[in-house]
Scaffold this motif. Structure first.
Motif, mmCIF file in Angstrom:
data_model
loop_
_atom_site.group_PDB
_atom_site.id
_atom_site.type_symbol
_atom_site.label_atom_id
_atom_site.label_comp_id
_atom_site.label_asym_id
_atom_site.label_seq_id
_atom_site.Cartn_x
_atom_site.Cartn_y
_atom_site.Cartn_z
ATOM 1 N N THR A 1 -38.289 44.690 109.495
ATOM 2 C CA THR A 1 -37.910 43.293 109.713
ATOM 3 C C THR A 1 -37.605 42.611 108.380
ATOM 4 O O THR A 1 -36.676 41.804 108.274
ATOM 5 C CB THR A 1 -39.039 42.551 110.457
ATOM 6 N N TYR A 2 -38.362 42.961 107.349
ATOM 7 C CA TYR A 2 -38.144 42.417 106.008
ATOM 8 C C TYR A 2 -36.727 42.756 105.528
ATOM 9 O O TYR A 2 -36.023 41.907 104.969
ATOM 10 C CB TYR A 2 -39.193 43.017 105.074
ATOM 11 N N HIS A 3 -36.285 43.991 105.770
ATOM 12 C CA HIS A 3 -34.982 44.424 105.279
ATOM 13 C C HIS A 3 -33.819 43.939 106.147
ATOM 14 O O HIS A 3 -32.660 44.015 105.720
ATOM 15 C CB HIS A 3 -34.941 45.951 105.174
ATOM 16 N N ALA B 1 -28.540 41.722 107.092
ATOM 17 C CA ALA B 1 -27.774 40.689 107.796
ATOM 18 C C ALA B 1 -26.885 39.906 106.833
ATOM 19 O O ALA B 1 -25.716 39.625 107.133
ATOM 20 C CB ALA B 1 -28.725 39.740 108.531
ATOM 21 N N VAL B 2 -27.429 39.544 105.673
ATOM 22 C CA VAL B 2 -26.631 38.806 104.683
ATOM 23 C C VAL B 2 -25.488 39.672 104.174
ATOM 24 O O VAL B 2 -24.354 39.207 104.012
ATOM 25 C CB VAL B 2 -27.522 38.336 103.511
ATOM 26 N N SER C 1 -35.288 41.739 93.346
ATOM 27 C CA SER C 1 -36.357 41.148 92.542
ATOM 28 C C SER C 1 -36.813 39.857 93.214
ATOM 29 O O SER C 1 -36.226 39.409 94.207
ATOM 30 C CB SER C 1 -35.839 40.853 91.136
ATOM 31 N N LYS C 2 -37.843 39.232 92.647
ATOM 32 C CA LYS C 2 -38.371 38.001 93.237
ATOM 33 C C LYS C 2 -37.294 36.911 93.286
ATOM 34 O O LYS C 2 -37.108 36.251 94.313
ATOM 35 C CB LYS C 2 -39.577 37.518 92.438
ATOM 36 N N ASP C 3 -36.560 36.733 92.176
ATOM 37 C CA ASP C 3 -35.507 35.713 92.133
ATOM 38 C C ASP C 3 -34.368 36.054 93.088
ATOM 39 O O ASP C 3 -33.825 35.168 93.764
ATOM 40 C CB ASP C 3 -34.966 35.566 90.705
ATOM 41 N N ILE D 1 -32.895 34.774 100.672
ATOM 42 C CA ILE D 1 -33.469 34.012 101.792
ATOM 43 C C ILE D 1 -32.726 32.683 101.974
ATOM 44 O O ILE D 1 -32.492 32.247 103.107
ATOM 45 C CB ILE D 1 -34.971 33.795 101.578
ATOM 46 N N LYS D 2 -32.350 32.043 100.867
ATOM 47 C CA LYS D 2 -31.565 30.801 100.964
ATOM 48 C C LYS D 2 -30.254 31.048 101.691
ATOM 49 O O LYS D 2 -29.855 30.283 102.581
ATOM 50 C CB LYS D 2 -31.279 30.249 99.564
ATOM 51 N N LEU D 3 -29.583 32.117 101.301
ATOM 52 C CA LEU D 3 -28.307 32.460 101.931
ATOM 53 C C LEU D 3 -28.511 32.806 103.402
ATOM 54 O O LEU D 3 -27.724 32.392 104.277
ATOM 55 C CB LEU D 3 -27.684 33.638 101.182
#
Length: 735
Positions: free
Chosen positions: A195-197, A202-203, A223-225, A231-233
């Protein structure tokens, strides 16, 4: 003599095995790049040998053919070997034969049109099959297999005066992002980040160019950034309704997924049945009509409204509205409906109206939104005009022309005003009623556009973009639903070759059973499923589904915890050892995913004086709330197997009892019941198991050495290492 012969046979077999291993190592060194080496080493001995023999046999038939991987990037997740022609200058080759790995064997497939379609794919278990397979295809393939004898290692080599593709340069890989498959399923054991991937997958499918700018390396992950930007996208695409999410379950059906009859209550409080689209039909329609919606500037989920402007007959008010791009209704003496406070006379006028008229005014003034469609009718079955709402409600004190009651207005761009379009059947064989304004909810904008196209009506003044936005449907737990029941005829329509697209000559359309409308799946809709193999084996999946999806395996990654140590506990070795035991006792599909230990890693990475204590507390909670309950479910409370996973069987000595998680105790039936108990059993002893209490201060779960002992038996053999540390617990870990 007999003993000598046995020893000789054993020695011969050992030499044979050793010889094969040397041959395989040489094969990897000569032909395979690092990524392919790692992939092949992870396979069974049978698969390794079968692949090497197949490689040599194909080269025997086609000596000059090139062999390359499906994705010549380091860190590729989808490894397949292709045989054909691929020069050093090409990004993509021309494959004729493809070899993929199944769970137990190899899957060999030929390019279309080489042999009959039903003979194109072979599940390979021995070389006799492959030889016969190649005999049939040799004459057609020979001229198409004249390459340069390249192998995967060549495409990664950088030689003097060589123009082979160089991919070890970290700046080069970003230009090689592979397109997303239209249908894919991420599968693996629990906690492997499926689910994480899906967020990344999807993006990548919806916005490949924007995804490319994130510069996420497949081998390293985000990476974290990069994850934050991802996630924003993702959220912006979800807000635009271009990514949607659904979870399958046992009760989920065709009616919820495609379309079905639903019982609804109308305004007269009566039950009526309507054909409503399901989640898949909605997103398919939106994907198919994304360009026309963008051209007309409709909102993401436009509603369709019926309006009568001064009745159905020709009218100066109606003509004025069409020419001045406005829509208007009467009852202007209510005052401005956007104002919080109106005069007593205006309120009294409004309260004196019928409930139907009140509802009309309220809907016109507050329910209709910018980007909605407005259909102006010319009779109970036909419409005269189509418009798009362009702004908010406005109250015009002066009214329109000489009609001072027509003060409620909306800005509307009228696209067509000379229609005589019959929408009776589209509206569920229902007449358009007398009410001035109401929502037409028996059909969608996609159905309306389809009717316009059928009647050869276009909005010529609105140029339509050439490229379509991509849409993504994420289906979580896809294996939990009844695939045949849910997908129905769509199982064929989702094939890439059957999708509706600009240049697709094989587009397949079906007539939906409830609405009777034609339907096809557009080529800009991507389907991403997730599948937990612990719930249902891949082998049990619907064959039709397996043929139409790319399956991407996601297994535990203990290497994510390399060199990560919590109070002396090596997280990588801990996870790797438990999974090795689970694989022997059950299978690899029920191993423990790395996601279970991610909270431990996060606590460790925060740093600070309490990092070790906090990380150890997370590790204890993970065992308590995730790992132990999951092992109970896997082994049906066969506690002896759970003891084996935790290594408790190696701690039977009295000085090691303090490190046992699951204690076993055997008692004779006579000691439990006394003599003459009459129990007819094959045994006279009962073994009971007790799981150590998590909540007491001196619990083994508070002992770091007990966790180390799961993977390190040398710790148990050294008396110096067996000091009692069960009480070594901080206040945070005790909590």
């Amino acid at each position: 003599m007999h003993r000598y012969l046995v020893v000789k046979i054993i020695f011969y077999n050992l030499c044979k095995i050793k010889g094969w291993k040397m041959e395989f190592e040489e094969f990897l060194t000569v032909y395979m790049d690092e990524n392919s080496k790692a992939f092949l080493l992870s396979k069974s001995e049978q698969q390794k040998k079968l692949f090497v023999d197949s490689f040599n046999l194909i080269r025997e038939y086609f000596p000059k053919c090139d062999c390359y991987t499906i994705n010549n990037e380091k860190g590729s997740y989808n490894h397949a070997f292709r045989f054909g022609v691929k020069t050093s200058e090409e990004i993509d080759g021309t494959p004729q034969i493809t070899i993929k790995f199944t769970k137990e064997a190899l899957r060999v497939s030929l390019k279309k049109d080489v042999v009959k379609e039903e003979s194109r794919v072979l599940i390979l278990v021995d070389l006799v099959q492959l030889r016969s397979y190649l005999d049939r295809a040799k004459s057609k393939l020979m001229p198409k297999m004249e390459g340069s004898k390249n192998t995967p290692i060549n495409y990664f080599k950088s030689e003097k005066d060589s123009n082979m593709v160089i991919t070890n340069d970290s700046d080069k890989w970003t230009n090689e992002i592979q397109p997303s498959p239209l249908n894919q399923i991420l599968y693996g054991p629990p906690g492997t980040g499926k689910t994480y991937h899906t967020i990344e997958a999807a993006v990548k499918a919806a916005e490949p160019e924007k995804y490319k700018t994130l510069e996420i390396q497949p081998s390293l992950g985000a990476s974290k950034d990069q994850r934050e930007e991802l996630i924003k996208l993702y959220k912006s695409l979800v807000d635009d309704d271009r990514i949607r999410f659904v979870t399958f379950h046992q009760s989920y059906g065709y009616e919820e997924f495609v379309e079905g009859l639903r019982a609804l209550t109308n305004e007269e409080k009566q039950i009526e049945y309507k054909v409503l689209p399901g989640v898949f039909k909605k997103i398919s329609d939106d994907a198919a009509n994304t360009n026309i919606k963008k051209s007309l500037e409709l909102n993401a989920t436009p509603r369709i409204w019926k309006i009568s402007i001064d009745g159905v007959k020709p009218s100066t008010i109606k003509n004025y509205c069409f020419k001045n791009n406005v829509a208007a209704i009467g009852w202007g003496h209510t005052g401005d409906m956007a104002q919080d406070v109106r005069s007593p006379e205006e309120n009294a006028y409004f309260e004196g109206l019928t409930s139907q008229n009140k509802n009309t005014i309220t809907q016109f003034c507050s329910a209709i939104n910018e980007g909605d469609l407005l259909l102006c009718i010319s009779s109970v079955k036909t419409i005269q005009a189509v418009g798009v709402v362009k702004g908010d409600y406005e109250y015009k004190e002066q009214g329109i022309l000489d009609r001072y009651d027509f003060r409620h207005t909306l800005p509307v761009e009228w696209l067509k005003t000379d229609l005589d379009l019959d929408i009776y059947s589209l509206n569920g064989n229902t007449n358009l009623v007398q009410k001035t304004v109401y929502e037409l909810d028996r059909f969608s904008e996609a159905d309306f556009f389809q009717l316009m196209e059928k009647n050869e009506i276009s909005f010529a003044q609105k140029p339509v973009p050439e490229t379509k936005d991509n849409y993504v449907l994420i289906i979580d737990e896809i294996n939990r639903g009844n695939i045949s029941k849910i997908f129905g005829e769509l199982i064929t329509l989702i094939e890439p070759s059957k999708r509706a697209g600009k240049n697709n000559l094989e587009t397949l359309k079906v007539t939906l059973p409830h609405s009777g409308n034609p339907f096809s799946v557009p080529d800009n809709l991507y389907i991403i499923g997730t599948m937990n193999t612990a719930d249902r084996s891949l082998a049990m999946m619907d064959t039709a589904l397996r043929r139409r999806f790319d399956f991407i395996e996601m297994m535990p990654q203990p290497e994510l915890f390399k060199d990560k140590v919590v109070k002396g506990i090596n997280l990588e070795l801990l996870l790797k050892t438990m999974n090795k035991r689970i694989e022997v006792l059950y299978d690899r599909e029920h191993t423990l995913g790395h996601a279970f230990l991610i909270p431990v890693l996060d606590a460790l990475n925060v740093g600070g004086d309490n990092a070790q204590n906090n990380a150890f507390s997370e590790l204890k909670n993970t065992f308590k709330n995730k790992i132990i309950p999951l092992l109970e479910e896997y082994f049906f409370e066969d506690w002896n197997k759970i003891r084996l996973v935790l290594g408790d069987n190696r701690k039977e000595k009295s000085e090691l009892e303090q490190y046992i998680f699951v204690k076993s105790e055997s008692e004779k039936y006579n000691d439990i019941f006394g003599e003459n108990h009459g129990l007819e059993t094959y045994e006279d002893t009962k073994t009971t198991y007790t799981l150590a209490d998590f909540n007491v201060l001196d619990s083994v779960w508070n002992s770091p050495k007990a966790y180390q002992a799961i993977y390190d038996d040398t710790l148990l053999k050294s008396p110096a290492n067996t000091s009692d540390d069960a009480g070594e617990v901080t206040s945070s870990s005790a909590h």
